[in-house]
Design a protein around this motif. Structure first.
Motif, mmCIF file in Angstrom:
data_model
loop_
_atom_site.group_PDB
_atom_site.id
_atom_site.type_symbol
_atom_site.label_atom_id
_atom_site.label_comp_id
_atom_site.label_asym_id
_atom_site.label_seq_id
_atom_site.Cartn_x
_atom_site.Cartn_y
_atom_site.Cartn_z
ATOM 1 N N ARG A 1 16.342 6.543 1.435
ATOM 2 C CA ARG A 1 16.782 7.470 2.478
ATOM 3 C C ARG A 1 15.703 7.652 3.545
ATOM 4 O O ARG A 1 15.915 8.360 4.524
ATOM 5 N N ASN A 2 14.537 7.005 3.300
ATOM 6 C CA ASN A 2 13.402 7.068 4.221
ATOM 7 C C ASN A 2 13.007 8.524 4.510
ATOM 8 O O ASN A 2 12.870 8.954 5.652
ATOM 9 N N THR A 3 12.830 9.249 3.404
ATOM 10 C CA THR A 3 12.449 10.659 3.538
ATOM 11 C C THR A 3 11.065 10.955 2.969
ATOM 12 O O THR A 3 10.401 11.903 3.410
ATOM 13 N N PHE A 4 10.635 10.188 1.937
ATOM 14 C CA PHE A 4 9.287 10.387 1.408
ATOM 15 C C PHE A 4 8.755 9.057 0.875
ATOM 16 O O PHE A 4 9.513 8.118 0.595
ATOM 17 N N VAL B 1 0.826 -1.214 0.000
ATOM 18 C CA VAL B 1 0.000 0.000 0.000
ATOM 19 C C VAL B 1 0.857 1.260 0.000
ATOM 20 O O VAL B 1 0.345 2.357 -0.236
ATOM 21 N N ALA B 2 2.171 1.087 0.287
ATOM 22 C CA ALA B 2 3.061 2.259 0.278
ATOM 23 C C ALA B 2 4.505 1.799 0.095
ATOM 24 O O ALA B 2 4.886 0.707 0.534
ATOM 25 N N PRO C 1 15.253 8.149 10.216
ATOM 26 C CA PRO C 1 15.974 7.060 9.541
ATOM 27 C C PRO C 1 15.712 5.687 10.173
ATOM 28 O O PRO C 1 15.943 4.650 9.533
ATOM 29 N N THR C 2 15.222 5.663 11.414
ATOM 30 C CA THR C 2 15.003 4.378 12.093
ATOM 31 C C THR C 2 13.523 4.097 12.382
ATOM 32 O O THR C 2 13.206 3.114 13.053
ATOM 33 N N ARG C 3 12.647 4.961 11.847
ATOM 34 C CA ARG C 3 11.234 4.766 12.145
ATOM 35 C C ARG C 3 10.359 5.255 10.999
ATOM 36 O O ARG C 3 10.624 6.304 10.405
ATOM 37 N N ASN C 4 9.315 4.436 10.716
ATOM 38 C CA ASN C 4 8.346 4.774 9.687
ATOM 39 C C ASN C 4 6.958 4.484 10.252
ATOM 40 O O ASN C 4 6.819 3.623 11.128
ATOM 41 N N LYS D 1 -1.570 6.497 4.535
ATOM 42 C CA LYS D 1 -0.568 7.558 4.505
ATOM 43 C C LYS D 1 0.680 7.097 5.251
ATOM 44 O O LYS D 1 0.660 6.903 6.468
ATOM 45 N N ALA D 2 1.758 6.883 4.505
ATOM 46 C CA ALA D 2 3.036 6.477 5.086
ATOM 47 C C ALA D 2 3.881 7.717 5.347
ATOM 48 O O ALA D 2 3.932 8.629 4.525
#
Length: 282
Positions: free
Chosen positions: A75-78, A69-70, A95-98, A89-90
């Protein structure tokens, strides 16, 4: 916007190629609390190590098919949403959490096992099971058919709630007599016969509640049974004696009449004897 999407897709393509040669980060998925249908709810993903493929959020198998779904960049920025999937909505928190927010929880497709993973080969150390708030279910009450006067009795009301535990209370005539699942009655007397006790089970997370009732039935103690039996026996003896008297009455009456007749005869004889003696004196 078009340029950024091209960059994103290229980044994902590069990450897919890298997945065949480079290990991804380790991830753990947390579903938090059960969700109410239609409510917004959030899942979190903790990341350990270097992200090589980009964090992917994968919906439960029950959604048929199991769907991403996402997808987020390396870089875990967007994050973007493949296949124009909506309702999710993700957010790359760090850098260590989403995190993933479900706008309107649908138990049909959203309840079940969720996974966050780095690319295709990242090690998933923990998945989570997203559940829906429900209950009380299976409300039950183990109770005897009757109790004996003078006994003590403990009633236990049981049920299932999600999230657990359920809350319980007991009432009698609209008055609370216990604030838990157990109700204790001591030294039960005959005056309590027919009392109706109500157990109310509540799931405070929804909220939702249901009730179950118990009616007290009392059996008299053994000493009462003995008294009744003795009384019956006494009446039986009386009846037997009365019957014997009825049967013996004719005989008793005959004997009584003979005794009276004899007494009258003896009296008459005495009277005649006295009269004769008088005549002789004259």
């Amino acid at each position: 916007m078009a340029f950024s999407r091209i960059v994103f897709e290229v980044s994902l393509l590069v990450s897919l190629i890298a997945n065949f040669t480079v290990e991804g980060a380790d991830t753990e998925t947390y579903c938090m609390d059960p969700a109410n249908p239609g409510d917004s709810t959030t899942l979190t993903c903790t990341i350990t190590g270097k992200i090589n493929g980009g964090i992917r959020w994968i919906r439960p198998i029950a959604s048929n098919p199991r769907t991403e779904v996402a997808k987020c960049d390396t870089r875990n920025t967007f994050c973007l949403y493949p296949g124009n999937i909506t309702g999710y909505k993700a957010v790359a928190v760090s850098p260590t959490r989403n995190s993933l927010t479900i706008d309107s929880f649908n138990p049909v497709i959203d309840a079940g096992e969720w996974t966050c993973q780095d690319g295709m080969v990242g090690l998933v150390r923990r998945k989570c099971n997203k559940t829906v708030t429900a209950g009380p279910h299976d409300v039950a009450l183990a109770s005897p058919e009757y109790v004996t006067e003078g006994d003590n009795l403990t009633l236990n009301c049981t049920a299932r709630c999600n999230p657990s535990p359920c809350s319980f209370s007991w009432t009698f005539e609209n008055n609370t007599v216990s604030s838990g699942a157990l109700l204790s009655l001591t030294n039960i007397s005959n005056t309590q016969y027919g009392n109706v006790y109500t157990c109310t089970v509540n799931n405070t997370a929804i909220p939702n509640s249901t009730t179950i009732q118990f009616t007290l039935t009392i059996k008299h103690g053994a000493e009462h049974v003995v008294v009744l039996r003795d009384s019956s026996a006494t009446w039986g003896v009386v009846i037997v004696i009365a019957g014997l008297l009825v049967l013996a009455f004719p005989t008793i009456w005959v004997v009584y009449k003979k005794a009276i007749k004899k007494k009258v005869g003896d009296g008459q004889n005495e009277f005649n004897r006295v009269r004769i003696s008088r005549r002789q004196l004259l």
